[in-house]
Design a protein around this motif. Sequence first.
Motif, PDB file in Angstrom:
ATOM      1  N   THR A  63      52.036  30.974  43.357  1.00  0.00           N
ATOM      2  CA  THR A  63      50.955  30.682  42.411  1.00  0.00           C
ATOM      3  C   THR A  63      51.368  29.622  41.400  1.00  0.00           C
ATOM      4  O   THR A  63      50.527  28.881  40.899  1.00  0.00           O
ATOM      5  CB  THR A  63      50.514  31.943  41.641  1.00  0.00           C
ATOM      6  N   HIS A  64      52.670  29.589  41.055  1.00  0.00           N
ATOM      7  CA  HIS A  64      53.159  28.573  40.111  1.00  0.00           C
ATOM      8  C   HIS A  64      54.672  28.502  40.198  1.00  0.00           C
ATOM      9  O   HIS A  64      55.283  29.249  40.954  1.00  0.00           O
ATOM     10  CB  HIS A  64      52.669  28.854  38.688  1.00  0.00           C
ATOM     11  N   GLY A  65      55.275  27.605  39.431  1.00  0.00           N
ATOM     12  CA  GLY A  65      56.676  27.275  39.640  1.00  0.00           C
ATOM     13  C   GLY A  65      57.678  28.087  38.845  1.00  0.00           C
ATOM     14  O   GLY A  65      58.858  27.726  38.834  1.00  0.00           O
ATOM     15  N   ASP A  66      57.261  29.166  38.188  1.00  0.00           N
ATOM     16  CA  ASP A  66      58.255  29.995  37.491  1.00  0.00           C
ATOM     17  C   ASP A  66      59.123  30.714  38.532  1.00  0.00           C
ATOM     18  O   ASP A  66      58.604  31.236  39.528  1.00  0.00           O
ATOM     19  CB  ASP A  66      57.570  31.019  36.578  1.00  0.00           C
ATOM     20  N   TRP A  67      60.435  30.752  38.255  1.00  0.00           N
ATOM     21  CA  TRP A  67      61.388  31.146  39.300  1.00  0.00           C
ATOM     22  C   TRP A  67      61.120  32.527  39.891  1.00  0.00           C
ATOM     23  O   TRP A  67      61.358  32.746  41.081  1.00  0.00           O
ATOM     24  CB  TRP A  67      62.830  31.059  38.766  1.00  0.00           C
ATOM     25  N   ASP A  68      60.623  33.459  39.082  1.00  0.00           N
ATOM     26  CA  ASP A  68      60.484  34.828  39.592  1.00  0.00           C
ATOM     27  C   ASP A  68      59.366  34.951  40.626  1.00  0.00           C
ATOM     28  O   ASP A  68      59.234  35.994  41.271  1.00  0.00           O
ATOM     29  CB  ASP A  68      60.280  35.836  38.441  1.00  0.00           C
ATOM     30  N   HIS A  69      58.572  33.888  40.796  1.00  0.00           N
ATOM     31  CA  HIS A  69      57.506  33.912  41.804  1.00  0.00           C
ATOM     32  C   HIS A  69      57.889  33.144  43.071  1.00  0.00           C
ATOM     33  O   HIS A  69      57.099  33.051  44.003  1.00  0.00           O
ATOM     34  CB  HIS A  69      56.213  33.331  41.211  1.00  0.00           C
ATOM     35  N   LEU A  70      59.093  32.584  43.070  1.00  0.00           N
ATOM     36  CA  LEU A  70      59.471  31.614  44.122  1.00  0.00           C
ATOM     37  C   LEU A  70      60.487  32.136  45.119  1.00  0.00           C
ATOM     38  O   LEU A  70      61.078  31.364  45.854  1.00  0.00           O
ATOM     39  CB  LEU A  70      60.089  30.361  43.460  1.00  0.00           C
ATOM     40  N   GLY A 165      47.990  34.638  39.853  1.00  0.00           N
ATOM     41  CA  GLY A 165      49.159  34.153  39.119  1.00  0.00           C
ATOM     42  C   GLY A 165      49.206  34.776  37.734  1.00  0.00           C
ATOM     43  O   GLY A 165      48.632  35.847  37.513  1.00  0.00           O
ATOM     44  N   ASP A 166      49.858  34.099  36.794  1.00  0.00           N
ATOM     45  CA  ASP A 166      50.133  34.755  35.509  1.00  0.00           C
ATOM     46  C   ASP A 166      48.959  34.711  34.532  1.00  0.00           C
ATOM     47  O   ASP A 166      49.043  34.165  33.426  1.00  0.00           O
ATOM     48  CB  ASP A 166      51.409  34.179  34.895  1.00  0.00           C
ATOM     49  N   TYR A 167      47.865  35.308  34.952  1.00  0.00           N
ATOM     50  CA  TYR A 167      46.664  35.494  34.136  1.00  0.00           C
ATOM     51  C   TYR A 167      46.191  36.926  34.383  1.00  0.00           C
ATOM     52  O   TYR A 167      46.556  37.546  35.381  1.00  0.00           O
ATOM     53  CB  TYR A 167      45.564  34.489  34.544  1.00  0.00           C
ATOM     54  N   GLY A 205      49.793  38.233  38.383  1.00  0.00           N
ATOM     55  CA  GLY A 205      51.199  37.934  38.668  1.00  0.00           C
ATOM     56  C   GLY A 205      52.137  39.040  38.220  1.00  0.00           C
ATOM     57  O   GLY A 205      53.220  39.201  38.778  1.00  0.00           O
ATOM     58  N   HIS A 206      51.717  39.796  37.218  1.00  0.00           N
ATOM     59  CA  HIS A 206      52.528  40.904  36.706  1.00  0.00           C
ATOM     60  C   HIS A 206      51.622  42.104  36.462  1.00  0.00           C
ATOM     61  O   HIS A 206      50.641  41.993  35.725  1.00  0.00           O
ATOM     62  CB  HIS A 206      53.230  40.509  35.394  1.00  0.00           C
ATOM     63  N   GLY A 207      51.964  43.236  37.074  1.00  0.00           N
ATOM     64  CA  GLY A 207      51.175  44.454  36.855  1.00  0.00           C
ATOM     65  C   GLY A 207      50.376  44.831  38.088  1.00  0.00           C
ATOM     66  O   GLY A 207      50.180  44.031  39.004  1.00  0.00           O
TER      67      GLY A 207
HETATM   68 ZN    ZN Z   1      55.485  35.218  35.909  1.00  0.00          ZN
END
Ligand code: ZN
Length: 260
Positions: A63-70, A165-167, A205-207
């Motif tokens: 969903t995006h480039g933050d490391w924990d999603h990759l 993603g993170d929303y 992305g979280h939860g």
């Molecule tokens: Zn995140």
Amino acid sequence: MRASALHSDVIVFVSDVWQTTCTAVRGGDEGFLIDSPVYPEELRALPDVLEQAGFPVSGLLATHGDWDHLLGRLAFPGASLGCAESTAQRLAAEPGDAQRRLRSFDSEHYVEGRPPLALGSLQRLPVPGRLELGAGHELELIAADGHTADGAAYWIPWLGVLVCGDYLSPVEIPMLSPGGSIDGYRATLQRLDELVRSASWVIPGHGAPLESDGARTILAQDIAYLTQLADQPEAVTLSPSRNTAAQRRIHEANLALPRA
Ligand SMILES: [Zn+2]
């Protein structure tokens, strides 16, 4: 890690850290894995669990480039990783950054034995755009920036599932990372609003995954938070369900982020 089947063609994994989600979606004899869990044990479990469930993994998405999603390629080293053009640009501009942040997390938490993270050559996806899955199915990509400068949400129209993603997180207030912005974040929530209304499931992305009503409640709370953050930052109150020490730290960081 928790796993739940939302639908015969969708399984969601929720990591034990930060409740980072990973979504497997199947279309005929193909399947995508969107984002990733974090701990090595969780990543090691994925191939077996998905194989037993009959979920092929023909490609990875982020969903995006933050490391924990990759981290999907740690579980599926042969698969290629697709992401929004904006995410590919970000990752190209900060080579090795995801790997360094992963190393630093592992060293902080005494996590051992992880192979190096190699993202491989990224498949750049146009946003807005569509991505074919199996015969006759298409995922839709919606621009989702504001948390960071990059990203896409994935709408799975034939199942009514939104992977955003993170929303819209039930556990995390809107987080403005460097590159993110209040206006961008609000615009993304507005773009997602209509999909959230018609979704059967929203996977943040979280939860844990949310049904439409729950996601709409969070969307309204997050718009209210961002509006206060922009107009009256000293008067901000966090929603009671997310008013924890960790969320107050995120709020402090949001306050400290330079405004455009
Ligand atoms: Zn995140």
